[in-house]
Write a protein that holds these residues in place. Sequence first.
Motif, short mmCIF file in Angstrom:
data_model
loop_
_atom_site.label_atom_id
_atom_site.label_comp_id
_atom_site.label_asym_id
_atom_site.label_seq_id
_atom_site.Cartn_x
_atom_site.Cartn_y
_atom_site.Cartn_z
N ARG A 163 0.84 53.08 31.64
CA ARG A 163 2.09 53.01 32.48
C ARG A 163 2.57 54.58 32.98
O ARG A 163 2.63 55.37 31.74
CB ARG A 163 3.03 52.23 31.98
CG ARG A 163 4.24 52.09 32.81
CD ARG A 163 5.43 51.20 32.24
NE ARG A 163 5.85 51.67 30.94
CZ ARG A 163 6.90 52.56 30.83
NH1 ARG A 163 7.43 52.96 31.89
NH2 ARG A 163 7.28 53.22 29.60
N LYS A 164 2.77 54.89 34.07
CA LYS A 164 3.22 56.18 34.31
C LYS A 164 5.05 56.01 34.73
O LYS A 164 5.27 55.49 35.59
CB LYS A 164 2.54 56.95 35.42
CG LYS A 164 3.08 58.11 35.78
CD LYS A 164 2.27 58.97 36.90
CE LYS A 164 3.06 60.44 36.96
NZ LYS A 164 2.69 61.17 35.70
N PRO A 165 5.76 56.70 33.54
CA PRO A 165 7.20 56.27 33.97
C PRO A 165 7.79 57.28 35.17
O PRO A 165 7.27 58.15 35.56
CB PRO A 165 7.63 57.00 32.60
CG PRO A 165 6.70 57.86 32.12
CD PRO A 165 5.34 57.19 32.55
N GLU A 166 8.59 56.37 35.80
CA GLU A 166 9.29 57.06 36.89
C GLU A 166 10.06 58.49 36.51
O GLU A 166 9.95 59.54 37.31
CB GLU A 166 10.47 56.19 37.57
CG GLU A 166 10.02 55.05 37.93
CD GLU A 166 10.94 54.00 38.76
OE1 GLU A 166 12.08 54.60 39.08
OE2 GLU A 166 10.70 52.80 39.02
N ILE A 167 10.61 58.68 35.12
CA ILE A 167 11.18 59.78 34.77
C ILE A 167 9.81 60.44 33.67
O ILE A 167 10.26 59.96 32.68
CB ILE A 167 12.52 59.76 34.14
CG1 ILE A 167 13.46 59.00 35.30
CG2 ILE A 167 13.00 60.97 33.71
CD1 ILE A 167 14.84 58.72 34.60
N ASP A 168 9.24 61.34 34.29
CA ASP A 168 8.19 61.78 33.06
C ASP A 168 8.55 62.89 32.37
O ASP A 168 9.02 64.40 32.93
CB ASP A 168 6.98 62.20 34.10
CG ASP A 168 5.90 62.61 33.24
OD1 ASP A 168 6.04 62.62 31.99
OD2 ASP A 168 4.69 63.03 33.94
N PRO A 169 8.88 62.83 30.99
CA PRO A 169 9.44 64.02 30.21
C PRO A 169 8.39 65.04 30.27
O PRO A 169 8.61 66.10 29.87
CB PRO A 169 9.35 63.15 28.94
CG PRO A 169 8.50 62.13 28.98
CD PRO A 169 8.50 61.90 30.36
#
Length: 271
Positions: A20-26
């Motif tokens: 899963r690729k988060p919407e807020i990518d650290p």
Amino acid sequence: MTAFAEGQSAAHRLFTTIKRKPEIDPDDKTGRQLEDIKGDVELRDVYFSYPARPEQLIFDGFSLHVSSGTTMAIVGESGSGKSTVISLVERFYDPQAGEVLIDGINIKSLQLDSVRGKIGLVSQEPLLFMTSIKDNITYGKEGATIEEIKRAAELSNAANFIDKLPNGYDTMVGQRGAQLSGGQKQRIAIARAIIKNPKILLLDEATSALDVESERIVQEALNRIMVDRTTLVVAHRLTTVRNADCISVVQQGKIVEQGQDYILITHLLLI
């Protein structure tokens, strides 16, 4: 066969989570770097609902401004949106509309590491890792020296009890800090938050789970580290907000009163 089926199902959920690729990518390195900030914080006309409950609007045009170097206390009943302010400033979530600004800059245009490197967070339930006290404090600043660690411990009122432990800063805290009391864990969490000398300090009901004596010790530490920082304090207890420069009363996702007078104190007491 049942065990294989259960394992296959568990593996599917695991790999789905990993991919899963988060919407807020650290790890996203695009965006501006924050070299130095004054610490001015503003939420401007924010509309927000949590992804798990998109139909329930938490903020409906919410606005809040905290000037650099001042302390803002946010009070209100449970579910009113107090802790959501903390989550948005830390950029755990992005609003559906409106802006979250630091020094007038939308945090969406900034590198996430750059933003969080200027912010210290102390929450209600401190999360400690199953390692030493020294390592737990060092997680707040990579490469911190022992002098910096001890200075942070002194500011957080933790140095006295650490020095009395047989292994001092090398004492293992146990799983989730089980070897320490609630007040001791909270002071370690404060030291971890303060070691990077953040310009912005977020306190999310940092003393609400403590007994009276532990609360007094921890509150003394918080009062010491809040000086000359922009501080947002989410609180239920009157003792936590006595020294605030301004009190904001939040109801149903809106600020209904703001200032520092007895009317606001009465609101707080009735929560």
